[in-house]
Design an enzyme around this catalytic site. Structure first.
Site: not given
Ligand code: TYD
Length: 142
Positions: A51-53
């Protein structure tokens, strides 16, 4: 989204032999240098992580045991990959939102990353990620 799944080079014999050895090398098999290795384990089935970049970090993910689904999202397109073999590796390049789903008990996710840990390189808010895409943050680099 271009294909980001790699087949890891493997040497060995069938399961009745002496087993397998898989390997990859920086700059040769993965398109970046490696400064950090980490791994995630003892994760209950059904758990969602990621749930991130990343702004700049390049990573390669592989699952030496188990089954982990990785969903990549470049802001325009989403693609799902099942890491269910020690011979599969997935490139997660900068600017790609990623979610990982644990599908099988005991699954281990290994990651080789192009740089040291830096919380400032994370984008953990999806709307902020879309803003970076809209502003063309990653556009002129590749
Ligand atoms: P994170 O990258 O958010 O894991 P996931 O995407 O699998 O949920 O990292 C979880 C926590 O661990 C977070 O507090 C940052 C910390 N961390 C480090 O300190 N060093 C590292 O190399 C990594 C990958 C994470």
């Amino acid at each position: 989204m271009k294909d980001l799944l790699l087949k890891i080079k493997t040497i060995g014999q069938d399961p009745t032999g002496s087993g397998y050895l898989s390997f990859f090398e920086a700059y040769k098999d993965v398109p970046f240098g490696i400064k950090r290795i980490y791994y995630i384990y003892h994760v209950p089935v059904g758990t969602k992580r990621g749930m991130h970049a990343h702004k700049t970090l390049q990573q390669v993910l592989w699952c030496p045991y188990g089954e982990i689904e990785v969903v990549l999202d470049n802001g325009k397109e989403k693609k799902s990959y099942l890491l269910d073999s020690p011979e599969k590796a997935l490139l997660v390049l900068k600017g790609v939102w990623h979610d990982m789903y644990w599908k099988k008990e005991g699954s281990v996710l290994c990651v080789a990353a192009s740089d040291y840990y830096d919380e400032n390189d994370y984008i953990r808010d999806y709307d902020e990620f879309l803003k970076y895409i809209k502003e063309g943050f990653w556009n002129n680099e590749d």
